[in-house]
Write a protein that holds these residues in place. Structure first.
Motif, PDB file in Angstrom:
ATOM      1  N   ALA A 134       7.379   7.139  -2.380  1.00 58.86           N
ATOM      2  CA  ALA A 134       7.640   5.767  -2.797  1.00 58.86           C
ATOM      3  C   ALA A 134       7.384   5.597  -4.294  1.00 58.86           C
ATOM      4  CB  ALA A 134       6.773   4.800  -1.996  1.00 58.86           C
ATOM      5  N   ARG A 135       6.327   6.219  -4.782  1.00 64.24           N
ATOM      6  CA  ARG A 135       6.021   6.089  -6.209  1.00 64.24           C
ATOM      7  C   ARG A 135       7.115   6.705  -7.071  1.00 64.24           C
ATOM      8  NH1 ARG A 135      -0.090   7.970  -7.145  1.00 64.24           N
ATOM      9  NH2 ARG A 135       0.500   7.427  -9.281  1.00 64.24           N
ATOM     10  N   LYS A 136       7.687   7.805  -6.602  1.00 59.48           N
ATOM     11  CA  LYS A 136       8.784   8.430  -7.341  1.00 59.48           C
ATOM     12  C   LYS A 136      10.015   7.524  -7.361  1.00 59.48           C
ATOM     13  CE  LYS A 136      11.531  12.697  -7.513  1.00 59.48           C
ATOM     14  NZ  LYS A 136      11.762  14.022  -6.878  1.00 59.48           N
ATOM     15  N   ARG A 137      10.358   6.992  -6.197  1.00 57.60           N
ATOM     16  CA  ARG A 137      11.494   6.069  -6.127  1.00 57.60           C
ATOM     17  C   ARG A 137      11.231   4.816  -6.961  1.00 57.60           C
ATOM     18  NH1 ARG A 137      16.529   7.624  -3.868  1.00 57.60           N
ATOM     19  NH2 ARG A 137      16.166   9.101  -2.177  1.00 57.60           N
ATOM     20  N   LEU A 138      10.000   4.337  -6.916  1.00 52.13           N
ATOM     21  CA  LEU A 138       9.636   3.114  -7.627  1.00 52.13           C
ATOM     22  C   LEU A 138       9.715   3.304  -9.134  1.00 52.13           C
ATOM     23  CD1 LEU A 138       8.687   0.248  -6.979  1.00 52.13           C
ATOM     24  CD2 LEU A 138       6.338   1.077  -7.042  1.00 52.13           C
ATOM     25  N   ARG A 177       0.836  -1.205   0.000  1.00 56.04           N
ATOM     26  CA  ARG A 177       0.000   0.000   0.000  1.00 56.04           C
ATOM     27  C   ARG A 177       0.869   1.253   0.000  1.00 56.04           C
ATOM     28  NH1 ARG A 177      -5.257   1.333   1.039  1.00 56.04           N
ATOM     29  NH2 ARG A 177      -5.634   3.337   2.063  1.00 56.04           N
ATOM     30  N   PHE A 178       1.928   1.242   0.806  1.00 58.31           N
ATOM     31  CA  PHE A 178       2.856   2.379   0.836  1.00 58.31           C
ATOM     32  C   PHE A 178       3.510   2.572  -0.522  1.00 58.31           C
ATOM     33  CE2 PHE A 178       7.331   3.697   1.369  1.00 58.31           C
ATOM     34  CZ  PHE A 178       7.136   4.984   1.857  1.00 58.31           C
ATOM     35  N   MET A 179       3.979   1.488  -1.126  1.00 60.12           N
ATOM     36  CA  MET A 179       4.686   1.582  -2.395  1.00 60.12           C
ATOM     37  C   MET A 179       3.811   2.162  -3.497  1.00 60.12           C
ATOM     38  SD  MET A 179       6.806  -2.002  -2.459  1.00 60.12           S
ATOM     39  CE  MET A 179       7.790  -1.510  -3.878  1.00 60.12           C
ATOM     40  N   LEU A 180       2.552   1.807  -3.487  1.00 58.22           N
ATOM     41  CA  LEU A 180       1.671   2.198  -4.578  1.00 58.22           C
ATOM     42  C   LEU A 180       0.974   3.533  -4.368  1.00 58.22           C
ATOM     43  CD1 LEU A 180       0.066  -1.276  -5.349  1.00 58.22           C
ATOM     44  CD2 LEU A 180       1.987  -0.172  -6.508  1.00 58.22           C
ATOM     45  N   LEU A 181       0.886   3.992  -3.104  1.00 61.78           N
ATOM     46  CA  LEU A 181       0.127   5.207  -2.812  1.00 61.78           C
ATOM     47  C   LEU A 181       0.977   6.391  -2.372  1.00 61.78           C
ATOM     48  CD1 LEU A 181      -3.005   3.765  -0.959  1.00 61.78           C
ATOM     49  CD2 LEU A 181      -2.760   4.357  -3.373  1.00 61.78           C
ATOM     50  N   ASN A 182       2.060   6.119  -1.652  1.00 61.72           N
ATOM     51  CA  ASN A 182       2.858   7.223  -1.141  1.00 61.72           C
ATOM     52  C   ASN A 182       3.612   7.912  -2.288  1.00 61.72           C
ATOM     53  OD1 ASN A 182       5.708   8.197  -0.060  1.00 61.72           O
ATOM     54  ND2 ASN A 182       4.257   8.326   1.650  1.00 61.72           N
ATOM     55  N   PRO A 183       3.525   9.231  -2.424  1.00 62.78           N
ATOM     56  CA  PRO A 183       4.176   9.900  -3.566  1.00 62.78           C
ATOM     57  C   PRO A 183       5.690   9.751  -3.583  1.00 62.78           C
ATOM     58  CG  PRO A 183       3.334  11.504  -1.983  1.00 62.78           C
ATOM     59  CD  PRO A 183       2.772  10.181  -1.588  1.00 62.78           C
ATOM     60  N   PHE A 241      12.604  -3.372  -0.612  1.00 58.28           N
ATOM     61  CA  PHE A 241      12.984  -2.900   0.721  1.00 58.28           C
ATOM     62  C   PHE A 241      13.868  -1.658   0.609  1.00 58.28           C
ATOM     63  CE2 PHE A 241      15.222  -2.979   4.795  1.00 58.28           C
ATOM     64  CZ  PHE A 241      14.193  -3.267   5.682  1.00 58.28           C
ATOM     65  N   LEU A 242      14.813  -1.684  -0.320  1.00 57.44           N
ATOM     66  CA  LEU A 242      15.672  -0.530  -0.560  1.00 57.44           C
ATOM     67  C   LEU A 242      14.843   0.685  -0.978  1.00 57.44           C
ATOM     68  CD1 LEU A 242      18.537   0.765  -1.143  1.00 57.44           C
ATOM     69  CD2 LEU A 242      18.244  -0.086  -3.476  1.00 57.44           C
ATOM     70  N   VAL A 243      13.949   0.503  -1.934  1.00 55.48           N
ATOM     71  CA  VAL A 243      13.084   1.586  -2.395  1.00 55.48           C
ATOM     72  C   VAL A 243      12.324   2.201  -1.225  1.00 55.48           C
ATOM     73  CG1 VAL A 243      10.984   2.071  -3.728  1.00 55.48           C
ATOM     74  CG2 VAL A 243      12.824   0.730  -4.760  1.00 55.48           C
ATOM     75  N   ASN A 244      11.739   1.349  -0.394  1.00 56.34           N
ATOM     76  CA  ASN A 244      10.914   1.842   0.708  1.00 56.34           C
ATOM     77  C   ASN A 244      11.738   2.570   1.765  1.00 56.34           C
ATOM     78  OD1 ASN A 244       8.617   0.817  -0.482  1.00 56.34           O
ATOM     79  ND2 ASN A 244       8.671  -1.102   0.653  1.00 56.34           N
TER      80      ASN A 244
END
Length: 304
Positions: free
Chosen positions: A28-32, A20-26, A62-65
């Protein structure tokens, strides 16, 4: 107040805990988005599909987050740490945060190291696990280890975490016996890791990574003090960071040495950037520092 950012070691990592964090947090989305472009695959999808706690995709996620949480803390909470440390897997995020490798190169390094680990442990030390246990004073631990010695059993320390709290690598065939002895001696077993980590017998993995992975990257001196997790050395050179990245394979973690080093730098507050159920909870950590924990779950909750 001097603050250090801590990128924690990696425990079992599942999409359900961080998706949820990876897909919604801006942040995280930028890093992803960068990770997807650099690695040539959709990291979140591979992470969700892999199902393996320590797969290449779980490690990259994990690194991305960890780095996305640091971005969020800087913008949303005004956190500006002046010291950096990354025990175990956290080294990778710490190396990027301190500027010794670009984020893009850190992604490529992380994925390549994960593949090397998988290749190496497919052929070597297939019967070895790293076991964590606590509440076992030195004299009682010595008793258990002497019994292993009497049986001619191999073991090596993989981490010194706190008083009575250790990581030990040993043959999986002796694990049930060792866990039973820990309990009989008043200790408490936590979890076992496969593949195993941080033991001198894994020098072959260190050599493989040095040859196949780190030779492809130019490591720079860190922009802020970076504390090595093997002995608490404060690194200020490119060679020091490179050595730390290799030492992780065949030298144990020494968290007490890290705490001593951070204290010597005047650190009063630790910002844990990433999912962590270990280092921030250690008695030694809580006695020495104010602790602030940031995880995908807390970041998602903060938006509500």
């Amino acid at each position: 107040m001097t603050t250090a950012i801590v990128f924690p070691g990696m425990g079992p990592s599942r999409f359900a805990d961080a998706g949820r964090f990876m897909l919604l947090n801006p942040y995280a989305r930028k890093r992803l988005a960068v990770a997807d472009e650099v690695l040539g695959y959709r990291v979140a999808e591979r992470f969700r599909e892999s199902g393996a706690d320590y797969s290449e995709f779980a490690q990259v996620a994990f690194l991305v987050n960890c780095l996305a949480l640091a971005d969020w803390a800087a913008d949303a909470q005004g956190e500006e740490p002046s010291v950096c440390v990354g025990p175990s897997f956290g080294q990778k995020a710490a190396t990027a945060y301190a500027g010794s490798l670009s984020y893009e190169d850190t992604l490529l390094m992380t994925a390549a190291m994960a593949r090397c680990e998988e290749e190496y442990f497919r052929e070597h030390h297939q019967d070895v696990v790293t076991h964590s246990f606590t509440r076992l004073p030195a004299d009682r631990l010595a008793e258990a280890l002497s019994e292993l010695d009497e049986r001619g059993e191999w073991y090596e320390f993989s981490g010194y975490l706190d008083d009575g709290f250790h990581l030990l690598s040993l043959r999986e065939g002796r694990l049930d016996w060792f866990k039973k002895r820990i309990s009989e001696l008043g200790g408490y077993s936590m979890y076992s890791m496969r593949p195993p980590v941080h033991a001198k017998s894994f020098a072959g993995l260190r050599e493989l990574v040095e040859r196949e992975v780190l030779s492809r990257f130019t490591v720079a001196a860190p922009r802020i003090p970076l504390v090595a997790d093997q002995d608490g050395t404060v690194l200020d050179s490119a060679e020091g960071v490179r050595t730390m990245l290799l030492d992780t394979f065949d030298r144990p973690i020494d968290w007490p040495a890290i705490v001593t080093s951070l204290d010597g730098l005047g650190v009063k507050k630790l910002l844990f950037s990433g999912a962590d159920n270990l280092f921030r909870r250690l008695d030694r950590t809580k006695r020495a520092f104010e602790v602030v924990a940031l995880s995908p779950k807390t970041a998602v909750a903060a938006r509500r």
